[in-house]
Design a protein around this motif. Structure first.
Motif, PDB file in Angstrom:
ATOM      1  N   PRO A 176      -5.266   0.026  -0.763  1.00  8.16           N
ATOM      2  CA  PRO A 176      -4.790   0.621   0.495  1.00  8.16           C
ATOM      3  C   PRO A 176      -5.312   2.051   0.655  1.00  8.16           C
ATOM      4  N   GLN A 177      -5.820   2.347   1.839  1.00 10.01           N
ATOM      5  CA  GLN A 177      -6.360   3.673   2.131  1.00 10.01           C
ATOM      6  C   GLN A 177      -5.396   4.517   2.947  1.00 10.01           C
ATOM      7  N   GLN A 178      -4.517   3.860   3.723  1.00  7.05           N
ATOM      8  CA  GLN A 178      -3.506   4.527   4.541  1.00  7.05           C
ATOM      9  C   GLN A 178      -2.220   3.711   4.450  1.00  7.05           C
ATOM     10  N   PRO A 179      -1.053   4.340   4.734  1.00  4.30           N
ATOM     11  CA  PRO A 179       0.221   3.616   4.641  1.00  4.30           C
ATOM     12  C   PRO A 179       0.267   2.280   5.387  1.00  4.30           C
ATOM     13  N   PRO A 180      -0.307   2.151   6.613  1.00  5.11           N
ATOM     14  CA  PRO A 180      -0.243   0.842   7.283  1.00  5.11           C
ATOM     15  C   PRO A 180      -0.903  -0.285   6.498  1.00  5.11           C
ATOM     16  N   ASP A 181      -1.835   0.051   5.589  1.00  2.87           N
ATOM     17  CA  ASP A 181      -2.498  -0.983   4.799  1.00  2.87           C
ATOM     18  C   ASP A 181      -1.527  -1.712   3.871  1.00  2.87           C
ATOM     19  N   LEU A 182      -0.384  -1.096   3.581  1.00  2.71           N
ATOM     20  CA  LEU A 182       0.579  -1.713   2.672  1.00  2.71           C
ATOM     21  C   LEU A 182       1.197  -2.982   3.254  1.00  2.71           C
ATOM     22  N   ALA A 183       1.095  -3.157   4.568  1.00  2.00           N
ATOM     23  CA  ALA A 183       1.649  -4.360   5.198  1.00  2.00           C
ATOM     24  C   ALA A 183       0.997  -5.632   4.658  1.00  2.00           C
ATOM     25  N   GLY A 184      -0.199  -5.519   4.132  1.00  2.00           N
ATOM     26  CA  GLY A 184      -0.888  -6.690   3.608  1.00  2.00           C
ATOM     27  C   GLY A 184      -0.740  -6.868   2.115  1.00  2.00           C
ATOM     28  N   HIS A 185       0.191  -6.114   1.503  1.00  2.00           N
ATOM     29  CA  HIS A 185       0.331  -6.160   0.040  1.00  2.00           C
ATOM     30  C   HIS A 185       1.710  -6.661  -0.382  1.00  2.00           C
ATOM     31  N   ALA A 186       1.787  -7.106  -1.634  1.00  2.00           N
ATOM     32  CA  ALA A 186       3.066  -7.477  -2.244  1.00  2.00           C
ATOM     33  C   ALA A 186       3.724  -6.194  -2.743  1.00  2.00           C
ATOM     34  N   CYS A 187       4.790  -5.788  -2.085  1.00  2.00           N
ATOM     35  CA  CYS A 187       5.463  -4.523  -2.393  1.00  2.00           C
ATOM     36  C   CYS A 187       6.725  -4.794  -3.224  1.00  2.00           C
TER      37      CYS A 187
END
Length: 299
Positions: A176-187
């Motif tokens: 992830p390069q920016q916070p919105p990229d986290l939407a595509g990750h397993a958090c």
């Protein structure tokens, strides 16, 4: 000496607002506590407490007497400590409460046990907000700024929350390069046991950006379980830097989005202000302060 004993009973009752709780700490029955308070009130000629079936509260005279009683008892204990300090070896039982970050605390605690074999530790590992005085703890370590005026406090050190995942995970799913990229990750998320609420990730919002909706395949009440799962390459976790620094340095974990994280936490040692610090408590406080963050936090 009977007067001093009566002062000790009075202070315990005033702090705990309960004859029964005070009796447990003092090792006597609630009836004996009540009789001691009655004798003190008769000797002084004033009522120290308002009593009801549900609670007891200090009268205005009781509140004034409490402050003076605390100072008197502290001075007596200080005098005793000064007389015995030269030859006394720290010994006896310490009842302490520590947060569930065993990887940080246990090595320092083990070293303390080796250094002071005559001190017996009773340790409660918990993240809940304990009542130091009412639950009879000698000292506790907690995060966040202390606000209880009944407690003394000593700052232990700072830490930061960081986002981490394994290099293999990021190679497979992208870094992830920016916070919105986290939407595509397993958090992998932490939930506060006391409130049931998710711990927020301290991400700085971007102007005009929509806050990402984080998919959480795991929610747990202990951060140590998060550390285990993230090391297995199962997602991204938000963890204290002291927990992951070694794995990051070894290349087993990788930090991401550092420029977008805004967090700085603190550890504090807390103990009752009404008590003069005994030798065993003083060495425990000094040892934990020196051992937990000897080189300062990694920022």
């Amino acid at each position: 000496m009977d007067s001093l004993s009566g002062l000790s009973v009075f202070v315990q009752v005033a702090e705990m607002r309960s004859f029964t709780a005070a009796g447990r700490v003092l090792g006597v029955s609630s009836s004996a506590v009540g009789k001691s308070i009655a004798r003190t009130e008769e000797r002084l000629g004033v009522r120290l407490f308002h009593r009801s079936t549900r609670s007891i509260t200090l009268t205005s005279e009781g509140a004034l007497f409490l402050e003076r009683s605390r100072r008197i008892l502290a001075e007596v204990e200080a005098a005793e400590q000064e007389l015995t300090a030269a030859s006394a070896t720290p010994r006896g039982k310490l009842r302490i409460s520590l947060p569930q970050v065993r990887g940080l605390l246990l090595p320092v605690l083990s070293d303390f046990m080796r250094s002071y074999p005559d001190i017996e530790l009773e340790v409660d590992f918990s993240d809940r907000m304990v009542d130091v005085i009412e639950e009879g703890f000698d000292a506790v370590i907690r995060t966040g700024k202390p606000e209880d005026s009944r407690l003394m406090a000593r700052h232990l050190g700072h830490y930061r929350l960081v986002l981490v995942g394994t290099p293999a995970y990021f190679a497979q799913y992208g870094t992830p390069q920016q916070p919105p990229d986290l939407a595509g990750h397993a958090c992998l998320r932490h939930k506060f046991c006391a409130t049931g609420k998710l711990e927020p990730w301290p991400l700085r919002a971007l102007p005009g950006a929509v806050e990402p909706v984080l998919r959480a395949p795991l929610i747990t009440t202990t951060i140590e379980s998060l550390n285990h799962v993230v090391l297995e390459g199962l997602g991204v976790a938000c963890l204290p830097d002291f927990m992951v620094n070694e794995a990051v340095q070894q290349g087993r974990l990788q930090r991401v989005l550092d420029d977008y994280l805004e967090h700085r936490g603190s550890f504090w040692m807390l103990w009752p202000s009404s008590r003069h610090a005994s030798a065993k408590l003083r060495v425990f406080i000094d040892h934990m302060c020196a051992g937990l963050f000897p080189a300062g936090p990694v920022l």
